[in-house]
Write an enzyme that holds these catalytic residues in place. Structure first.
Site, PDB file in Angstrom:
ATOM      1  N   GLY A  21      11.308  18.859  16.706  1.00  0.00           N
ATOM      2  CA  GLY A  21       9.975  18.465  17.164  1.00  0.00           C
ATOM      3  C   GLY A  21       9.502  19.333  18.313  1.00  0.00           C
ATOM      4  N   LYS A 192      29.266  29.651  10.853  1.00  0.00           N
ATOM      5  CA  LYS A 192      29.459  29.204   9.458  1.00  0.00           C
ATOM      6  C   LYS A 192      28.568  28.038   9.042  1.00  0.00           C
ATOM      7  CE  LYS A 192      32.559  30.539   6.994  1.00  0.00           C
ATOM      8  NZ  LYS A 192      32.482  31.915   6.532  1.00  0.00           N
ATOM      9  N   PRO A 193      28.455  26.971   9.871  1.00  0.00           N
ATOM     10  CA  PRO A 193      27.580  25.870   9.443  1.00  0.00           C
ATOM     11  C   PRO A 193      26.158  26.359   9.167  1.00  0.00           C
ATOM     12  CG  PRO A 193      28.858  25.229  11.377  1.00  0.00           C
ATOM     13  CD  PRO A 193      29.120  26.683  11.162  1.00  0.00           C
ATOM     14  N   GLN A 195      25.294  29.397   8.140  1.00  0.00           N
ATOM     15  CA  GLN A 195      25.328  30.116   6.857  1.00  0.00           C
ATOM     16  C   GLN A 195      25.266  29.137   5.689  1.00  0.00           C
ATOM     17  OE1 GLN A 195      28.486  33.053   6.517  1.00  0.00           O
ATOM     18  NE2 GLN A 195      28.636  33.165   8.734  1.00  0.00           N
ATOM     19  N   LYS A 226      25.395  38.959  12.504  1.00  0.00           N
ATOM     20  CA  LYS A 226      26.204  38.285  11.497  1.00  0.00           C
ATOM     21  C   LYS A 226      25.333  37.323  10.669  1.00  0.00           C
ATOM     22  CE  LYS A 226      30.616  36.034  11.023  1.00  0.00           C
ATOM     23  NZ  LYS A 226      31.718  35.407  11.741  1.00  0.00           N
ATOM     24  N   CYS A 394       0.873  -3.480  28.922  1.00  0.00           N
ATOM     25  CA  CYS A 394       0.801  -4.345  27.736  1.00  0.00           C
ATOM     26  C   CYS A 394       1.518  -5.682  27.967  1.00  0.00           C
ATOM     27  CB  CYS A 394       1.306  -3.621  26.506  1.00  0.00           C
ATOM     28  SG  CYS A 394       0.489  -4.241  25.027  1.00  0.00           S
ATOM     29  N   MET A 397       1.484  -6.559  31.415  1.00  0.00           N
ATOM     30  CA  MET A 397       0.259  -7.141  31.979  1.00  0.00           C
ATOM     31  C   MET A 397       0.194  -8.631  31.637  1.00  0.00           C
ATOM     32  SD  MET A 397      -3.678  -6.710  30.858  1.00  0.00           S
ATOM     33  CE  MET A 397      -4.909  -7.909  31.303  1.00  0.00           C
ATOM     34  N   GLN A 398       0.472  -8.936  30.380  1.00  0.00           N
ATOM     35  CA  GLN A 398       0.395 -10.343  29.965  1.00  0.00           C
ATOM     36  C   GLN A 398       1.330 -11.192  30.825  1.00  0.00           C
ATOM     37  OE1 GLN A 398       1.291 -10.111  25.749  1.00  0.00           O
ATOM     38  NE2 GLN A 398      -0.650  -9.126  25.258  1.00  0.00           N
ATOM     39  N   HIS A 525      -2.032   1.061  26.449  1.00  0.00           N
ATOM     40  CA  HIS A 525      -0.875   1.938  26.700  1.00  0.00           C
ATOM     41  C   HIS A 525      -1.334   3.288  27.249  1.00  0.00           C
ATOM     42  CE1 HIS A 525       2.330  -0.489  24.867  1.00  0.00           C
ATOM     43  NE2 HIS A 525       1.342  -0.970  24.130  1.00  0.00           N
ATOM     44  N   GLU A 527       0.279   5.493  28.678  1.00  0.00           N
ATOM     45  CA  GLU A 527       1.266   6.571  28.501  1.00  0.00           C
ATOM     46  C   GLU A 527       0.949   7.478  27.316  1.00  0.00           C
ATOM     47  OE1 GLU A 527       1.778   3.351  28.014  1.00  0.00           O
ATOM     48  OE2 GLU A 527       3.217   2.914  26.410  1.00  0.00           O
TER      49      GLU A 527
HETATM   50  N1  GLN Z   1       3.886  -8.719  22.464  1.00  0.00           N
HETATM   51  C1  GLN Z   1       2.610  -8.499  23.058  1.00  0.00           C
HETATM   52  C2  GLN Z   1       1.486  -8.557  22.051  1.00  0.00           C
HETATM   53  O1  GLN Z   1       1.704  -8.451  20.879  1.00  0.00           O
HETATM   54  C3  GLN Z   1       2.576  -7.171  23.802  1.00  0.00           C
HETATM   55  C4  GLN Z   1       2.706  -5.999  22.909  1.00  0.00           C
HETATM   56  C5  GLN Z   1       3.082  -4.746  23.665  1.00  0.00           C
HETATM   57  O2  GLN Z   1       3.549  -4.813  24.787  1.00  0.00           O
HETATM   58  N2  GLN Z   1       2.916  -3.599  23.054  1.00  0.00           N
HETATM   59  O3  GLN Z   1       0.359  -8.735  22.421  1.00  0.00           O
END
Ligand code: GLN
Length: 552
Positions: A21, A192-193, A195, A226, A394, A397-398, A525, A527
């Site tokens: 990747g 060798k691997p 090759q 080689k 996510c 936060m909840q 998210h 990130e």
């Molecule tokens: N489980 C929570 C939801 O479905 C949070 C999901 C998550 O953190 N990606 O809302």
């Protein structure tokens, strides 16, 4: 088929996990630096239609595209290296391929023919690769075929690539990513691997044009020669790819072996623009080396649950978060030191929580289900009361909302509908359309997925960090802050500083800086949009606050 479009297939030999990747991303990067518009494509041979239904301990993080497609983490690497947003067409799985062929058959799409793997599956694959190539203005597709040569699962994809090369002579290149072990007792690099892997690829009718040779150490001339003789690849087309400290050095390293020129020569493509020699990229590398070599460290604790199968899986399940933390730390000029804490350990609360004091900041990432939830809630309460910078993502936060509801607003047993439906205070609830889906066991690709806009409250931490009023971020969740409780939840210090444009869905929650140095959590998210050349503003703000806490 797009005229003059070029295709580079990257296949793996010997063993998995040697960085296909990263190699794919890096080839893209060096072509991009020469003015080409590249279109990376990931092929995953598994039968899951997408990566959304897999446990993170199985396959690592599910990376979410703007469109909402849940895919392999390599797609995240491509986006980070190339600084572009990928589309659905850029991801192909066996599941998608077979599903569309079978669906078409059921609809009489093959007009009574006998439908077979050859040619129909092969055609469907070529068709999808071609669709991906249609990206506006793109000149080169770089297609990574998952798995290793010799796997049964990826044979159809290699077969499709072989046929594409026949159909488009001069437009298709094969890069084989291989590994040369240096057994301890021998102390000698063995070819060798490699090759054997090439021989196996040959048996499929494919001859590689370039071999990228991964190893602990650089390849010497003798080894290159080689491999050249035994694999019929020019010695200067054997690229040395020794272990290095940072994946972001790989494009620069490839260029030391002239990979960019070799690819362009083979594809007979003239240099598009003047080569920028990866100028911006090198600037980022310099900045990161400076931060990593310096004395200033920032210690961040990540409290999660997907580390059960050992250290290797751990970093895989949170890879975008790790990278986002790195980019922002480099931006601030500090070395990030990450600590992995299993939330279950905090389930009982008590003295154990005191160890959180050693960290400069605490992050709780996304998650699902019940395990370790009480532990996370204890952690949030502790960092809130002890003024340790907190960043929730996510589920993070909840849970911050639940913790605040329970402990500050005294809403006894406040919870999320994901865990407890029998509470008076379902502060996190499931939306009606989601309820319907769950009833029908319709789990695949049915969460709230992909990019959604949000508006930010003037003067909030979030708005100041983003330096704008409107944002767009990627989502992956089923549950939401319950609109019925928003007023009650914001009756004290907690503010919903980001909401959907119509104000109904809560996107960001924060405490004022007068009460807490940094307490901010987001339903989305962030990130997934953090990039080396564009660190995410919220991660940067979190790192800044953590560095400040350290000074105190
Ligand atoms: N489980 C929570 C939801 O479905 C949070 C999901 C998550 O953190 N990606 O809302």
């Amino acid at each position: 088929m797009k005229k003059n479009h070029k295709y580079i297939f990257v296949v793996g030999g010997v063993m998995s996990g040697v960085g296909k990747g990263i190699a794919t991303s890096s080839i893209g990067k060096i072509l991009q630096a020469r003015g080409f518009t590249v279109n990376p494509v990931k092929i995953d041979p598994y039968l899951n239609v997408d990566a959304g239904t897999m446990n993170p301990t199985e396959h690592g993080e599910a990376f979410v595209l703007e469109s909402g497609l849940e895919c392999d983490q390599d797609m995240g690497n491509y986006e980070r290296f190339l600084n572009i947003d990928l589309r659905d067409e850029d991801y192909i799985t066996s599941g998608m391929v077979y599903k569309s062929v079978i669906d078409r058959e059921r609809n009489l799409g093959y007009k009574g023919k006998c439908v077979e793997a050859i040619p129909h599956i092969r055609e469907e694959i070529i068709d999808r690769i071609d669709k991906a190539a249609q990206r506006n203005g793109s000149n080169v597709s770089i297609i990574e075929i998952g798995g290793t040569i010799g796997d049964y699962q990826n044979i159809m994809f290699i077969e499709a690539a072989r046929v594409l090369k026949m159909q488009r002579p001069g437009d298709v290149l094969f890069v084989m990513m291989s590994y040369l072990p240096i057994p301890n007792k021998l102390g000698e690099m063995k070819s060798k691997p490699t090759q054997n892997a090439i021989r196996l690829l040959n048996s499929y009718g494919v001859q590689p044009d370039i071999i990228i040779a991964r190893s602990e150490k650089p390849l010497d001339k003798k080894r290159k020669e080689k491999i050249a003789v035994s694999c019929s690849v020019r010695a200067d087309h054997v690229i040395s790819a020794p272990d290095i400290e940072s994946i972001y050095d790989v494009p620069v390293n490839f260029e030391k072996d002239n990979l960019g020129e070799i690819v362009l020569d083979l594809l007979d493509s003239k240099n598009k623009k003047k080569n920028t020699n990866l100028k911006d990229w090198k600037k980022f590398i310099t900045k990161s080396k400076k931060a990593l070599g310096g004395k200033k460290e920032v210690h961040i604790a990540v409290v999660g649950k997907y580390f059960d199968t050992g250290d290797f899986v751990l970093s895989d399940a949170y890879i975008s978060i790790i990278e986002a933390l790195k980019f922002s730390s480099y931006e601030v000029g500090v070395k990030p030191v990450l600590h992995w804490l299993s939330s279950k350990e905090f389930d009982k609360g008590g003295a154990k929580l005191k160890q959180l004091k050693k960290y400069d900041g605490v992050l709780i990432p996304g998650g699902f289900g019940e395990t370790g939830i009480e532990g996370k809630l204890n952690v949030i309460q502790y960092v809130r009361e002890n003024k340790i910078p907190y960043f929730g993502i996510c589920y993070g936060m909840q849970l911050a909302v639940i913790e605040y509801a329970r402990n500050v607003l005294k809403m006894k047993d406040a919870n999320t509908a994901e865990i407890n439906l029998n509470t008076k205070y379902t502060v996190i609830d499931i939306m009606p359309d989601q309820k319907e889906r769950l009833k029908n066991k319709d789990y695949g690709a049915t969460m709230r997925l992909g990019s959604y806009p949000a508006k930010l409250k003037k003067g909030s931490i979030a708005q100041k960090a983003y330096r704008k009023d409107k944002i767009s971020e990627r989502h992956r969740h089923r549950y939401e802050v319950n609109p019925q409780f928003v007023e009650e939840l914001s009756s004290k210090d907690l503010t919903f500083s980001g909401t959907s444009p119509n104000g109904k869905l809560m996107e960001i929650v924060e405490l004022p800086t007068s009460k807490h140095p940094f307490f901010l959590a987001v339903q989305f998210h962030p990130e997934f949009q953090a990039r080396p050349l564009a660190p995410h503003p919220l991660f940067t703000e979190f790192i800044k606050a953590s560095v400040k806490k350290k000074k105190k």
